[in-house]
Design an enzyme around this catalytic site. Sequence first.
Site, PDB file in Angstrom:
ATOM      1  N   MET A 102      37.622  42.329  42.649  1.00  0.00           N
ATOM      2  CA  MET A 102      38.589  42.017  43.555  1.00  0.00           C
ATOM      3  C   MET A 102      37.735  41.782  44.832  1.00  0.00           C
ATOM      4  O   MET A 102      37.778  42.718  45.952  1.00  0.00           O
ATOM      5  CB  MET A 102      39.322  43.399  43.602  1.00  0.00           C
ATOM      6  N   ARG A 103      36.939  40.988  45.002  1.00  0.00           N
ATOM      7  CA  ARG A 103      35.959  40.548  46.112  1.00  0.00           C
ATOM      8  C   ARG A 103      36.255  39.156  46.391  1.00  0.00           C
ATOM      9  O   ARG A 103      36.340  38.408  45.264  1.00  0.00           O
ATOM     10  CB  ARG A 103      34.784  41.072  46.129  1.00  0.00           C
ATOM     11  N   LEU A 133      34.517  35.789  47.417  1.00  0.00           N
ATOM     12  CA  LEU A 133      33.017  35.286  47.280  1.00  0.00           C
ATOM     13  C   LEU A 133      32.563  34.133  48.043  1.00  0.00           C
ATOM     14  O   LEU A 133      33.512  33.594  48.792  1.00  0.00           O
ATOM     15  CB  LEU A 133      32.691  34.854  45.680  1.00  0.00           C
ATOM     16  N   ASN A 146      37.590  32.874  36.492  1.00  0.00           N
ATOM     17  CA  ASN A 146      38.412  33.861  36.969  1.00  0.00           C
ATOM     18  C   ASN A 146      39.743  33.979  36.321  1.00  0.00           C
ATOM     19  O   ASN A 146      40.061  33.061  35.886  1.00  0.00           O
ATOM     20  CB  ASN A 146      38.697  33.683  38.523  1.00  0.00           C
ATOM     21  N   SER A 197      46.611  32.653  35.010  1.00  0.00           N
ATOM     22  CA  SER A 197      46.036  31.299  34.913  1.00  0.00           C
ATOM     23  C   SER A 197      44.274  31.695  34.798  1.00  0.00           C
ATOM     24  O   SER A 197      43.945  32.758  35.561  1.00  0.00           O
ATOM     25  CB  SER A 197      46.165  30.707  36.056  1.00  0.00           C
ATOM     26  N   GLU A 226      37.600  27.742  47.357  1.00  0.00           N
ATOM     27  CA  GLU A 226      39.060  28.091  47.785  1.00  0.00           C
ATOM     28  C   GLU A 226      39.473  29.321  47.000  1.00  0.00           C
ATOM     29  O   GLU A 226      39.582  29.204  45.801  1.00  0.00           O
ATOM     30  CB  GLU A 226      39.748  27.113  47.542  1.00  0.00           C
ATOM     31  N   GLN A 280      49.014  38.905  27.962  1.00  0.00           N
ATOM     32  CA  GLN A 280      48.723  37.395  27.681  1.00  0.00           C
ATOM     33  C   GLN A 280      47.251  37.159  28.334  1.00  0.00           C
ATOM     34  O   GLN A 280      46.656  36.200  27.760  1.00  0.00           O
ATOM     35  CB  GLN A 280      49.817  36.616  28.349  1.00  0.00           C
ATOM     36  N   GLU A 281      47.222  37.915  29.296  1.00  0.00           N
ATOM     37  CA  GLU A 281      45.520  37.559  30.015  1.00  0.00           C
ATOM     38  C   GLU A 281      44.659  37.969  28.671  1.00  0.00           C
ATOM     39  O   GLU A 281      43.736  37.253  28.942  1.00  0.00           O
ATOM     40  CB  GLU A 281      45.431  38.582  31.119  1.00  0.00           C
TER      41      GLU A 281
HETATM   42  C1  GAR Z   1      44.061  41.492  35.882  1.00  0.00           C
HETATM   43  O1  GAR Z   1      45.769  41.410  36.067  1.00  0.00           O
HETATM   44  C2  GAR Z   1      43.649  40.294  36.488  1.00  0.00           C
HETATM   45  O2  GAR Z   1      44.198  39.085  36.486  1.00  0.00           O
HETATM   46  C3  GAR Z   1      43.665  40.811  37.934  1.00  0.00           C
HETATM   47  O3  GAR Z   1      43.424  42.085  38.314  1.00  0.00           O
HETATM   48  C4  GAR Z   1      43.722  42.539  36.844  1.00  0.00           C
HETATM   49  C5  GAR Z   1      42.441  43.463  36.335  1.00  0.00           C
HETATM   50  O4  GAR Z   1      42.887  44.139  35.242  1.00  0.00           O
HETATM   51  N1  GAR Z   1      42.801  39.889  38.976  1.00  0.00           N
HETATM   52  C6  GAR Z   1      42.984  39.653  40.249  1.00  0.00           C
HETATM   53  O5  GAR Z   1      44.026  40.268  40.784  1.00  0.00           O
HETATM   54  C7  GAR Z   1      42.065  38.766  40.689  1.00  0.00           C
HETATM   55  N2  GAR Z   1      42.210  38.663  42.419  1.00  0.00           N
HETATM   56  P1  GAR Z   1      41.760  44.706  34.182  1.00  0.00           P
HETATM   57  O6  GAR Z   1      40.698  45.525  35.167  1.00  0.00           O
HETATM   58  O7  GAR Z   1      42.519  45.436  33.301  1.00  0.00           O
HETATM   59  O8  GAR Z   1      41.020  43.465  33.390  1.00  0.00           O
END
Ligand code: GAR
Length: 209
Positions: free
Chosen positions: A89-90, A92, A106, A135, A142, A172-173
Site C-alpha cells: 500500500m505505497r 512508488l 500489481n 485487475s 501512473e 477471484q484475485e
Molecule cells: C487485495 O485486495 C489487493 O487487491 C489490494 O489489497 C488487498 C490485499 O490483500 N491492493 C490494493 O488495494 C493496492 N492498492 P492481501 O494482503 O490479502 O493480498
Amino acid sequence: PLPVVALISGGGSNLQALIDAQLAGLPIRLAAVISNRADAFGLERARRHGIATAVLDHRDYPDRDAYDADLQRLIDGYDPGLVVLAGFMRILTPAFVAHYRGRLLNIHPSLLPKFRGLHTHQRALEAGETEHGASVHFVTAELDGGPVILQARVPVLPGDDAATLAARVLEQEHVIYPTVAGWFAEGRLRLGEDGRPWLDGTPVDGFQP
Ligand code: GAR
C-alpha cells in the site's frame, strides 16, 4: 523456476495464493517477501514456508526517493526476474517503476480503469455498480494506470456491503494473480514496446471474454 520478490503491507492472502501455486508446480520461486510494516501477517505466511523476509519501514526514511532507493537495493539483492505487488500500500516513485519496467506487476481490487486508489469496494457500491472485480496490470508511473493484463468480474449482489463484496473479489484475485505470474514465468507474457501487454505473441486488452 523464475525468482520472484513479493512486496506486501498486510494479510498477504494474494501472497498465499502465489505460494500455493508455487507448491502446486507453477514455475516461480518466491525468493523473498518484503513488507513496509513489521506486523503484516503475510510475513508469517512467508516464514512458514521458509521464504526469506525483510521489513523496510517507510517511517525510517525522510522521503519517498530515499525509501524506494533502499527498497530497490534490497529487492535487487535477490536478483528477481519478476516483482509482484501483493497488497503493497505505497505509491512508488517514477525511478523505481522505470527500473522494473516490464517486470513489475500489481493487483488492484477493481475493474480498472474504474476506481483507482483506495476504498474501491465502498466506491463501487456507492456508484451503484452491478459488476465489480479485480485487475492485474503491469506497473507504470501512473498510479493504478498501467496496462491491464487480466481481469476477473464478480456480480454486486443485493445486501452486499464493502466486506462481502471484498471477499467475493479477493477469491477471484487468488485465481488471476497466479495465472498471470505463471504466464510471465513461462515467457508467454511481456510488456511490449508499444506499452501493451503481449500474451503468446498477441496484444491483450485485459478484458476477460
Ligand atoms: C487485495 O485486495 C489487493 O487487491 C489490494 O489489497 C488487498 C490485499 O490483500 N491492493 C490494493 O488495494 C493496492 N492498492 P492481501 O494482503 O490479502 O493480498
